[in-house]
Design a protein around this motif. Structure first.
Motif, PDB file in Angstrom:
ATOM      1  N   ARG A 205       2.839  -2.953 -14.066  1.00 45.41           N
ATOM      2  CA  ARG A 205       2.868  -2.601 -15.484  1.00 45.41           C
ATOM      3  C   ARG A 205       3.908  -3.451 -16.210  1.00 45.41           C
ATOM      4  N   VAL A 206       3.465  -4.067 -17.307  1.00 46.73           N
ATOM      5  CA  VAL A 206       4.345  -4.895 -18.129  1.00 46.73           C
ATOM      6  C   VAL A 206       4.547  -4.184 -19.465  1.00 46.73           C
ATOM      7  N   THR A 207       5.814  -3.972 -19.834  1.00 43.39           N
ATOM      8  CA  THR A 207       6.139  -3.380 -21.133  1.00 43.39           C
ATOM      9  C   THR A 207       6.937  -4.401 -21.927  1.00 43.39           C
ATOM     10  N   VAL A 208       6.527  -4.645 -23.178  1.00 39.74           N
ATOM     11  CA  VAL A 208       7.212  -5.620 -24.035  1.00 39.74           C
ATOM     12  C   VAL A 208       7.670  -4.929 -25.312  1.00 39.74           C
ATOM     13  N   ILE A 209       8.937  -5.161 -25.675  1.00 43.69           N
ATOM     14  CA  ILE A 209       9.455  -4.656 -26.948  1.00 43.69           C
ATOM     15  C   ILE A 209      10.029  -5.833 -27.731  1.00 43.69           C
ATOM     16  N   PRO A 210       9.355  -6.248 -28.818  1.00 45.56           N
ATOM     17  CA  PRO A 210       9.920  -7.327 -29.638  1.00 45.56           C
ATOM     18  C   PRO A 210      10.854  -6.767 -30.722  1.00 45.56           C
ATOM     19  N   PHE A 211      11.895  -7.549 -31.061  1.00 40.32           N
ATOM     20  CA  PHE A 211      12.833  -7.193 -32.121  1.00 40.32           C
ATOM     21  C   PHE A 211      13.000  -8.403 -33.027  1.00 40.32           C
ATOM     22  N   TYR A 212      12.967  -8.171 -34.308  1.00 46.20           N
ATOM     23  CA  TYR A 212      13.254  -9.249 -35.257  1.00 46.20           C
ATOM     24  C   TYR A 212      14.769  -9.421 -35.356  1.00 46.20           C
ATOM     25  N   MET A 213      15.237 -10.671 -35.338  1.00 49.58           N
ATOM     26  CA  MET A 213      16.684 -10.911 -35.372  1.00 49.58           C
ATOM     27  C   MET A 213      17.167 -11.504 -36.689  1.00 49.58           C
ATOM     28  N   GLY A 214      16.242 -11.980 -37.509  1.00 50.98           N
ATOM     29  CA  GLY A 214      16.678 -12.554 -38.775  1.00 50.98           C
ATOM     30  C   GLY A 214      16.221 -13.994 -38.935  1.00 50.98           C
ATOM     31  N   MET A 215      16.554 -14.582 -40.077  1.00 50.60           N
ATOM     32  CA  MET A 215      16.111 -15.937 -40.417  1.00 50.60           C
ATOM     33  C   MET A 215      17.329 -16.797 -40.682  1.00 50.60           C
ATOM     34  N   ARG A 216      17.215 -18.066 -40.310  1.00 51.81           N
ATOM     35  CA  ARG A 216      18.280 -19.030 -40.582  1.00 51.81           C
ATOM     36  C   ARG A 216      17.660 -20.259 -41.237  1.00 51.81           C
ATOM     37  N   GLU A 217      18.394 -20.888 -42.112  1.00 54.14           N
ATOM     38  CA  GLU A 217      17.911 -22.131 -42.709  1.00 54.14           C
ATOM     39  C   GLU A 217      18.446 -23.297 -41.896  1.00 54.14           C
ATOM     40  N   ALA A 218      17.558 -24.226 -41.566  1.00 53.44           N
ATOM     41  CA  ALA A 218      17.972 -25.389 -40.783  1.00 53.44           C
ATOM     42  C   ALA A 218      17.166 -26.586 -41.282  1.00 53.44           C
ATOM     43  N   GLN A 219      17.852 -27.677 -41.591  1.00 47.26           N
ATOM     44  CA  GLN A 219      17.195 -28.899 -42.079  1.00 47.26           C
ATOM     45  C   GLN A 219      16.083 -28.591 -43.094  1.00 47.26           C
ATOM     46  N   ASN A 220      16.443 -27.903 -44.139  1.00 44.80           N
ATOM     47  CA  ASN A 220      15.501 -27.594 -45.233  1.00 44.80           C
ATOM     48  C   ASN A 220      14.279 -26.784 -44.793  1.00 44.80           C
ATOM     49  N   SER A 221      14.355 -26.166 -43.616  1.00 48.76           N
ATOM     50  CA  SER A 221      13.248 -25.281 -43.254  1.00 48.76           C
ATOM     51  C   SER A 221      13.838 -23.949 -42.802  1.00 48.76           C
ATOM     52  N   HIS A 222      12.970 -22.957 -42.710  1.00 49.89           N
ATOM     53  CA  HIS A 222      13.417 -21.638 -42.282  1.00 49.89           C
ATOM     54  C   HIS A 222      13.054 -21.441 -40.819  1.00 49.89           C
ATOM     55  N   VAL A 223      13.994 -20.932 -40.050  1.00 49.01           N
ATOM     56  CA  VAL A 223      13.718 -20.614 -38.646  1.00 49.01           C
ATOM     57  C   VAL A 223      13.894 -19.110 -38.474  1.00 49.01           C
ATOM     58  N   TYR A 224      12.845 -18.462 -37.979  1.00 50.19           N
ATOM     59  CA  TYR A 224      12.854 -17.013 -37.773  1.00 50.19           C
ATOM     60  C   TYR A 224      13.050 -16.740 -36.290  1.00 50.19           C
ATOM     61  N   TRP A 225      13.926 -15.781 -35.983  1.00 52.71           N
ATOM     62  CA  TRP A 225      14.277 -15.485 -34.584  1.00 52.71           C
ATOM     63  C   TRP A 225      13.863 -14.072 -34.180  1.00 52.71           C
ATOM     64  N   TRP A 226      13.361 -13.969 -32.960  1.00 55.81           N
ATOM     65  CA  TRP A 226      13.082 -12.671 -32.353  1.00 55.81           C
ATOM     66  C   TRP A 226      13.679 -12.654 -30.952  1.00 55.81           C
ATOM     67  N   ARG A 227      14.018 -11.451 -30.490  1.00 53.86           N
ATOM     68  CA  ARG A 227      14.239 -11.333 -29.052  1.00 53.86           C
ATOM     69  C   ARG A 227      13.183 -10.373 -28.553  1.00 53.86           C
ATOM     70  N   TYR A 228      12.879 -10.450 -27.278  1.00 51.16           N
ATOM     71  CA  TYR A 228      11.907  -9.522 -26.713  1.00 51.16           C
ATOM     72  C   TYR A 228      12.423  -9.073 -25.361  1.00 51.16           C
ATOM     73  N   CYS A 229      12.223  -7.786 -25.123  1.00 55.86           N
ATOM     74  CA  CYS A 229      12.675  -7.179 -23.877  1.00 55.86           C
ATOM     75  C   CYS A 229      11.434  -6.898 -23.036  1.00 55.86           C
ATOM     76  N   ILE A 230      11.471  -7.277 -21.767  1.00 55.11           N
ATOM     77  CA  ILE A 230      10.314  -7.097 -20.889  1.00 55.11           C
ATOM     78  C   ILE A 230      10.705  -6.307 -19.657  1.00 55.11           C
ATOM     79  N   ARG A 231       9.935  -5.267 -19.354  1.00 54.40           N
ATOM     80  CA  ARG A 231      10.128  -4.542 -18.095  1.00 54.40           C
ATOM     81  C   ARG A 231       8.881  -4.712 -17.239  1.00 54.40           C
TER      82      ARG A 231
END
Length: 331
Positions: A205-231
């Protein structure tokens, strides 16, 4: 094992389901009957039924659990970018808890890949920087084995006395300080888990929980970050070992990335009857505000044969209404 800090080690951890009520752990406290209905309160002490550590509940979260094992059967033909006909799966509400882990137990949690921590994006301009609060975890309602203790500081964690205070008139006798409420309020967008995805293939059994971490601006573009926890949980008695991971990451900007690699987080965990579960966290960034991930884990049996275990498709969503960047323990 994780039970080594208890007076009566593995016995009190090995059969959580049918433990006689009120059995005393001399150095820890008295077990209480697990709640079949309703939530645990802030300040509830517990043992983790899978990983055996001592912890305390900070506050509950309501998540939507998408369990593909109980969904109507999905044919393989409907596999698409959004992840094998995911509309078939109905989400049902499930309670998770934000908890503190006792620092004395962290070294013994061998089936967790790193000292358990919740990572945040750092507050300053460096778009890559992550920082972690160790000993902070998310625990599902059924993972909790509640107990009570007469100890006024039963959990050793640097945030324990910052977040909670002892009040003997209350049950449980630990109540939230204003700092806990303020921290929860301020960090709500980065702490909240909203969706939990689960799927079982050949008794893994695989369980996944994604979390949004926020956005950062880098070289005139936006980078969105997530972490995910897997059991990963082995529901069978046969020993298996995780050998490879194979991810597909689809971004709303139209890119589809394939990631292959050995093991996970530098480990190739063995799942056995004695240690059936393994849990880890990782991170992903996209140059779009949403996307999807899915894939497979390749496992090896003792006879050398391999089989693939599906990772349930999950969406990466951003909080569109974010006003302030994530902040850590700075009030």
């Amino acid at each position: 094992g994780a039970g080594s800090t208890l007076a009566n080690p593995p016995k009190c951890l090995s059969a959580p389901r049918n433990r006689p009520e009120g059995k005393v752990l001399e150095t820890v406290g008295v077990f209480e009957a697990p709640k079949q209905h309703g939530k645990y309160e802030t300040g509830q002490l517990f043992l983790h039924s899978v990983f055996g550590y001592r912890g305390i509940v900070l506050f509950p979260w309501q998540a939507r659990l998408y369990d593909r094992d109980v969904a109507s059967p999905v044919t393989e033909k409907s596999e698409n970018v959004a992840g094998h006909g995911s509309k078939e799966v109905k989400g049902k509400t499930h309670t998770y808890y934000q908890v503190l882990i006792d620092a004395r137990d962290c070294p013994h949690i061998s089936q967790r890949s790193q000292t358990e921590a919740v990572t945040f994006l750092a507050n300053h301009d460096d778009s890559r920087a992550l920082y972690a609060i160790p000993g902070l975890d998310y625990v599902s309602h059924e993972d909790i084995l509640p107990y009570s203790s007469t100890d006024q500081v039963p959990i050793q964690h640097e945030l324990f006395e910052r977040f909670l205070m002892y009040d003997q008139t209350k049950v449980p006798p630990f109540v939230a300080r204003d700092t806990l409420c303020a921290w929860q309020e301020k960090n709500h967008p980065w702490l909240e888990l909203s969706d939990v995805h689960r799927e079982t293939t050949e008794n893994i059994r695989v369980t996944v929980i994604p979390f949004y971490m926020g956005m950062r601006e880098a070289q005139n573009s936006h980078v969105y970050w997530w972490r995910y926890c897997i059991r990963l949980e082995n529901l069978d008695s046969e020993v298996v070992q995780l050998r490879e991971r194979h991810w597909r990451i689809f971004s709303l900007s139209g890119t589809l990335e394939t990631v292959r690699g050995r093991g996970v987080v530098g480990r190739e965990p063995v799942l056995s009857k004695e240690q059936p579960a393994f849990q880890y966290s990782s991170h992903v960034s996209l140059q779009a505000s949403s996307g999807h991930m899915w894939g497979t884990f390749r496992f090896e049996r003792p006879d050398g044969s391999h089989f693939d275990v599906r990772i349930p498709p999950f969406s990466l969503e951003s909080n569109k209404d974010e006003k302030t960047p994530p902040s850590g323990l700075h009030w």
